[in-house]
Design a protein around this motif. Structure first.
Motif, short mmCIF file in Angstrom:
data_model
loop_
_atom_site.label_atom_id
_atom_site.label_comp_id
_atom_site.label_asym_id
_atom_site.label_seq_id
_atom_site.Cartn_x
_atom_site.Cartn_y
_atom_site.Cartn_z
N GLU A 21 -95.78 -29.57 -64.36
CA GLU A 21 -95.05 -27.89 -64.47
C GLU A 21 -96.56 -27.63 -63.80
OE1 GLU A 21 -93.79 -26.08 -67.69
OE2 GLU A 21 -91.99 -27.43 -67.26
N LEU A 22 -97.37 -27.44 -64.17
CA LEU A 22 -98.41 -26.83 -63.34
C LEU A 22 -98.80 -26.61 -62.52
CD1 LEU A 22 -100.70 -24.45 -65.09
CD2 LEU A 22 -101.82 -26.39 -64.89
N LYS A 23 -98.73 -27.49 -61.50
CA LYS A 23 -99.72 -27.91 -60.54
C LYS A 23 -97.69 -27.16 -59.39
CE LYS A 23 -99.76 -31.33 -56.18
NZ LYS A 23 -100.08 -31.77 -56.02
N LYS A 24 -96.05 -27.30 -60.34
CA LYS A 24 -95.15 -26.80 -59.29
C LYS A 24 -95.59 -25.13 -59.08
CE LYS A 24 -90.45 -26.50 -59.72
NZ LYS A 24 -88.93 -26.55 -60.67
N ASP A 25 -95.73 -24.56 -60.73
CA ASP A 25 -96.05 -23.25 -60.51
C ASP A 25 -97.04 -22.39 -60.91
OD1 ASP A 25 -93.22 -23.62 -62.30
OD2 ASP A 25 -94.86 -23.49 -64.15
N SER A 26 -98.13 -23.04 -60.34
CA SER A 26 -99.84 -22.36 -60.42
C SER A 26 -100.66 -23.56 -58.88
CB SER A 26 -100.21 -22.06 -61.03
OG SER A 26 -99.56 -21.02 -62.38
N PRO A 27 -99.74 -24.00 -58.07
CA PRO A 27 -100.47 -25.62 -57.23
C PRO A 27 -101.96 -24.42 -56.65
CG PRO A 27 -98.80 -23.43 -55.46
CD PRO A 27 -98.88 -23.49 -57.46
N TYR A 170 -100.02 -17.97 -69.75
CA TYR A 170 -101.65 -17.64 -68.68
C TYR A 170 -101.63 -17.51 -67.73
CZ TYR A 170 -99.51 -21.42 -65.92
OH TYR A 170 -98.65 -22.13 -64.48
N LEU A 171 -102.69 -17.02 -66.70
CA LEU A 171 -103.01 -16.09 -65.89
C LEU A 171 -103.84 -17.44 -64.92
CD1 LEU A 171 -103.87 -12.60 -67.18
CD2 LEU A 171 -101.71 -13.22 -66.44
N THR A 172 -103.29 -16.65 -63.86
CA THR A 172 -104.40 -17.69 -62.54
C THR A 172 -105.05 -16.18 -61.57
OG1 THR A 172 -102.54 -17.52 -60.70
CG2 THR A 172 -102.63 -19.07 -62.54
N PRO A 173 -105.84 -16.36 -61.22
CA PRO A 173 -106.12 -15.54 -59.90
C PRO A 173 -104.59 -14.88 -59.11
CG PRO A 173 -107.83 -17.21 -60.19
CD PRO A 173 -106.85 -17.39 -61.24
N GLN A 174 -104.45 -15.46 -58.97
CA GLN A 174 -103.28 -15.42 -58.12
C GLN A 174 -102.04 -14.61 -59.06
OE1 GLN A 174 -104.59 -18.98 -58.05
NE2 GLN A 174 -105.78 -18.08 -56.42
N SER A 175 -102.03 -14.26 -59.99
CA SER A 175 -101.20 -13.74 -60.89
C SER A 175 -101.60 -12.47 -61.01
CB SER A 175 -100.72 -14.52 -61.75
OG SER A 175 -101.31 -14.85 -62.70
N VAL A 176 -102.66 -11.92 -61.04
CA VAL A 176 -103.46 -10.59 -61.32
C VAL A 176 -103.96 -10.08 -59.87
CG1 VAL A 176 -105.42 -9.62 -62.10
CG2 VAL A 176 -104.32 -11.79 -63.20
N SER A 177 -102.90 -8.17 -59.59
CA SER A 177 -103.66 -7.97 -58.22
C SER A 177 -103.54 -6.66 -59.09
CB SER A 177 -101.97 -7.89 -57.99
OG SER A 177 -100.99 -7.13 -57.97
N TYR A 178 -104.59 -5.53 -58.53
CA TYR A 178 -104.34 -4.44 -57.65
C TYR A 178 -103.93 -3.45 -58.33
CZ TYR A 178 -107.20 -0.01 -59.74
OH TYR A 178 -107.26 1.46 -59.43
N ASN A 179 -102.67 -2.45 -58.90
CA ASN A 179 -102.26 -1.38 -57.88
C ASN A 179 -103.09 -0.50 -57.59
OD1 ASN A 179 -100.24 0.86 -58.07
ND2 ASN A 179 -99.05 -0.89 -58.89
#
Length: 210
Positions: A21-27, A170-179
């Motif tokens: 599931e982790l690989k599917k959600d955050s490959p 949890y968070l990943t580098p891809q799930s954080v962005s600067y607005n």
């Protein structure tokens, strides 16, 4: 020559890869870290009891520049990390020679967190840090390895572990962005089982029987 199922204390460098599931959600996540383990042989039997402690970083993201009126021009690094504590049962079959295979069975918990660290520049001292999100997971799994004996005190160790996890946020580098419009970070929190594989290489200190 040296293979007699000794008790051991080990240090290992580890690679991290998501599965299920982790690989599917955050490959896109991957990482590495280090761990230590200790295993005591029980009355000269193939059974060993012990535990493992480790830390893994599964991604990091850095942004330099303007962060709004409150923060100004700063460097913010976000680290995505997991710390774990696992009890283990290790089985070492009787063998002769300098090669000792073994099988491990694990149970315990992990702490998964993303933290932001603030500096005025790449070479400046950190002046603040905050935890964006953290969560605990229950874990279980199995693994195996091979010890190659160097002498009567040390062995090289190659190992792999398959760890199952309860569901965590949890968070990943891809799930954080600067607005840039609102001058804030947008955090897209993910939730899934944190199942993963660990690949390790290390060294073990051979101890007398317990």
């Amino acid at each position: 020559m040296f293979s007699n199922g000794q008790s051991t204390f080990g240090l290992s460098l580890n690679g991290f890869a998501p599965v299920g599931e982790l690989k599917k959600d955050s490959p896109g996540i991957w990482g590495g870290g280090f761990s230590s383990d200790i295993a005591f042989q029980i009355n000269g039997s193939p059974i060993h009891l012990g535990g493992m402690l480790g830390v893994t970083r599964y991604g990091s993201e850095v942004r330099d520049g303007w962060h709004g009126e409150d923060l100004g021009d700063v460097r913010i690094r976000r680290n995505n990390e997991m710390a774990y504590m696992l009890g283990l049962i290790r089985v070492k079959p009787p063998v002769s020679g300098n090669f000792q295979p073994y099988a491990d069975f694990f149970g315990g918990f992990s702490y998964i967190a993303t933290s932001a660290h603030f500096r005025d520049g790449p070479l400046k001292e950190e002046w603040d840090s905050v935890t964006d999100i953290d969560d605990f997971a229950m874990n279980y799994g199995f693994g195996g390895g091979l010890e190659i004996f160097i002498n009567e005190f040390l062995s090289l160790d190659f190992n792999v572990k398959s760890i199952k996890s309860s569901s965590v946020e949890y968070l990943t580098p891809q799930s954080v962005s600067y607005n840039k419009t609102d001058e804030v970070y947008d955090l897209t929190v993910k939730k899934s089982r944190f199942d993963h594989l660990n690949f390790g290489f290390g060294i073990k200190l051979l101890m007398s029987e317990w």
